[in-house]
Scaffold this motif. Structure first.
Motif, PDB file in Angstrom:
ATOM      1  N   ILE A 223     -32.683  94.014 -28.429  1.00  0.00           N
ATOM      2  CA  ILE A 223     -33.787  94.728 -29.071  1.00  0.00           C
ATOM      3  C   ILE A 223     -34.831  93.750 -29.594  1.00  0.00           C
ATOM      4  CG2 ILE A 223     -34.416  96.194 -31.027  1.00  0.00           C
ATOM      5  CD1 ILE A 223     -31.771  97.624 -30.699  1.00  0.00           C
ATOM      6  N   VAL A 227     -38.631  93.615 -28.184  1.00  0.00           N
ATOM      7  CA  VAL A 227     -39.761  93.932 -29.061  1.00  0.00           C
ATOM      8  C   VAL A 227     -40.759  92.777 -29.095  1.00  0.00           C
ATOM      9  CG1 VAL A 227     -40.431  94.407 -31.439  1.00  0.00           C
ATOM     10  CG2 VAL A 227     -38.458  95.562 -30.454  1.00  0.00           C
ATOM     11  N   ALA A 376     -45.727 102.114 -34.035  1.00  0.00           N
ATOM     12  CA  ALA A 376     -44.357 102.038 -33.529  1.00  0.00           C
ATOM     13  C   ALA A 376     -43.673 100.749 -33.969  1.00  0.00           C
ATOM     14  CB  ALA A 376     -44.365 102.135 -32.000  1.00  0.00           C
ATOM     15  N   VAL A 377     -44.388  99.641 -33.901  1.00  0.00           N
ATOM     16  CA  VAL A 377     -43.798  98.362 -34.307  1.00  0.00           C
ATOM     17  C   VAL A 377     -43.524  98.339 -35.807  1.00  0.00           C
ATOM     18  CG1 VAL A 377     -44.194  95.872 -34.444  1.00  0.00           C
ATOM     19  CG2 VAL A 377     -44.846  97.116 -32.386  1.00  0.00           C
ATOM     20  N   LEU A 380     -40.398 100.341 -36.763  1.00  0.00           N
ATOM     21  CA  LEU A 380     -39.153  99.782 -36.255  1.00  0.00           C
ATOM     22  C   LEU A 380     -38.195  99.298 -37.348  1.00  0.00           C
ATOM     23  CD1 LEU A 380     -37.430  98.805 -33.837  1.00  0.00           C
ATOM     24  CD2 LEU A 380     -38.711  96.656 -33.934  1.00  0.00           C
ATOM     25  N   GLY A 395     -39.446  93.271 -37.820  1.00  0.00           N
ATOM     26  CA  GLY A 395     -40.499  94.069 -37.211  1.00  0.00           C
ATOM     27  C   GLY A 395     -41.665  94.265 -38.148  1.00  0.00           C
TER      28      GLY A 395
END
Length: 438
Positions: A223, A227, A376-377, A380, A395
């Protein structure tokens, strides 16, 4: 390895890199110089208890200076806030707009006003900080050893001087070092917490080996890598609009007739939208903690860091500020006028108003995608902490800053290497690294 050797082969580049590292070392040393009249151990425990809220957010941007209650506890945020305010004033006040168009002299005056604003905001925030520190004194826990007017004045002067010193360090790095000094200061503070995060994960794995087994660690690493790769792709992503320059004859020579590109970045707003959104959402908690006002406390409880209301409002604010700040940074009408003055046009689009509309249409779609990417980031970390029980913050704004600053710094170093015929980071025949600003 060869790139690092090439860096130290160039005397000027070697001097700039070593100067940057020395200034960052001074900054990290100052993080552990405590303010007078406070118990640093008590402050560290308070910050740990509020790691998911305002205190954790401020501690991250101060590089751990808040938990140590050092002279750098306010961090560089007052300077960033003052700079953003000046940008907004440049966009809405005609006198400041005219000043920004005066070239180097105008830019220096605007920077000077930003410094004055930094001092003013530091004094205000220092007073709030001193008041809040005194409010944390309890019968069994004394954070402030001798509260009173003298402590407030001393704290305000100490914290203001610390912020001004960080501002000076950043400007020195920008002038004599590599890259944007302010960004590198924030970068150094965030990266400094990485060993602590790794240790916390290892400790969690030792305490609960069943939940944090090899499979879980492999998924977590996947992940993290995915990312980071996604952020790099989005930060470097841009839409290129072809621009054709008309031919013109000067004397016996012909100029123009060439084609170029107008790059439009997916994320033109950078990290400003999540910073603004987080500050607004944490403001009720900050005021409620200082005043004890019941309605604000109720609102603060509703806006929990991991609650659906907080996430919904946060995403909406990020989208709004992304469009708002992009409109301040990039004006399609001005770009269309500049292209018209240079006898340039977009193929198939009439110069002037139609060109501005076309650029605005493309920019709106890119900004829409960039806004959801930033949201979205930034959401996270909440997902990882609630669903996977990850014991550290990964994140969000910190990741955007780290990746963006790393790309900018790599671009600065590569420009020095390529200018002097050395191979860049991408090798002898590969593509060059592009920073966030294209």
């Amino acid at each position: 390895m060869g790139v690092i050797i090439n860096i130290f082969k160039l005397p000027e580049l070697r001097k700039r890199v070593l100067f940057t590292l020395a200034m960052l070392a001074v900054y990290r040393f100052g993080v552990f110089v405590a303010c007078p009249g406070v118990d640093r151990t008590v402050m560290d425990s308070i910050v740990r208890q509020g790691a998911g809220g305002l205190l954790g957010y401020l501690n991250m941007f101060s590089g751990g200076a808040l938990s140590n209650l050092s002279v750098f506890a306010l961090g560089i945020m007052p300077y960033i806030s003052a700079s953003i305010i000046m940008q907004l004033m440049t966009a809405v006040i005609p006198s400041f707009e005219a000043l920004s168009k005066e070239g180097e002299s105008g830019r220096r005056k605007i920077n000077q006003y930003s410094r004055y604003g930094t001092v003013f905001l530091s004094v205000i925030q220092g007073w709030f900080m001193a008041t809040w520190l005194e409010s944390q004194n309890t019968p069994g826990q004394a954070l402030v050893l001798e509260p009173g007017f003298g402590f407030k004045i001393m704290t305000i002067l100490t914290l203001t001087a610390g912020t001004c010193f960080i501002m000076w360090l950043g400007e020195q790095i920008t002038e004599k070092g590599i890259g944007n000094g302010i960004s590198l200061v924030i970068f150094a503070g965030i990266v400094a917490d990485l060993p602590v995060a790794i240790y916390q994960l290892w400790q969690k794995q030792q305490d609960d080996p069943e939940s944090f087994g090899p499979m879980f660690l492999a998924i977590l690493v996947a992940i993290v890598v995915s990312v980071i790769a996604f952020v790099v792709i989005m930060e470097r992503g841009q839409r290129r609009i072809q621009v054709q320059y008309a031919k013109r004859v000067v004397g016996r020579q012909m100029f123009g007739g060439s084609a170029n590109y107008l790059p439009l970045r997916i994320n033109s707003a950078g990290v400003i939208p999540p910073i603004f959104a987080s500050s607004i959402l944490m403001f009720p908690s900050q005021i409620a903690g200082m005043t004890g006002y019941l309605p604000l406390q109720t609102l603060s409880n509703a806006l929990r860091y991991d609650g659906w209301l907080y996430i919904t409002v946060f995403v909406a604010l990020v989208i709004f500020f992304t469009f708002f700040y992009t409109s301040l940074q990039f004006n399609p009408v001005d770009v269309a006028d500049n292209l018209k003055k240079q006898n340039a046009s977009i193929p198939g689009i009439r110069p002037g108003k139609r060109t501005a509309e076309y650029i605005d249409f493309i920019l709106t779609r890119l900004t829409f995608a960039g806004a959801f990417y930033i949201a979205a980031v930034c959401v996270l970390p909440t997902f990882l902490q609630t669903k996977f029980n990850v014991p550290f913050y990964y994140g969000g704004t910190s990741l955007l800053i780290v990746v963006g600053v790393a790309l900018d710094t790599a671009q600065q170093i590569e420009s020095h290497l390529v200018t002097r015929s050395y191979e860049g980071f991408a090798g002898p025949g590969g593509p060059r690294i592009r920073g966030r600003r294209g």
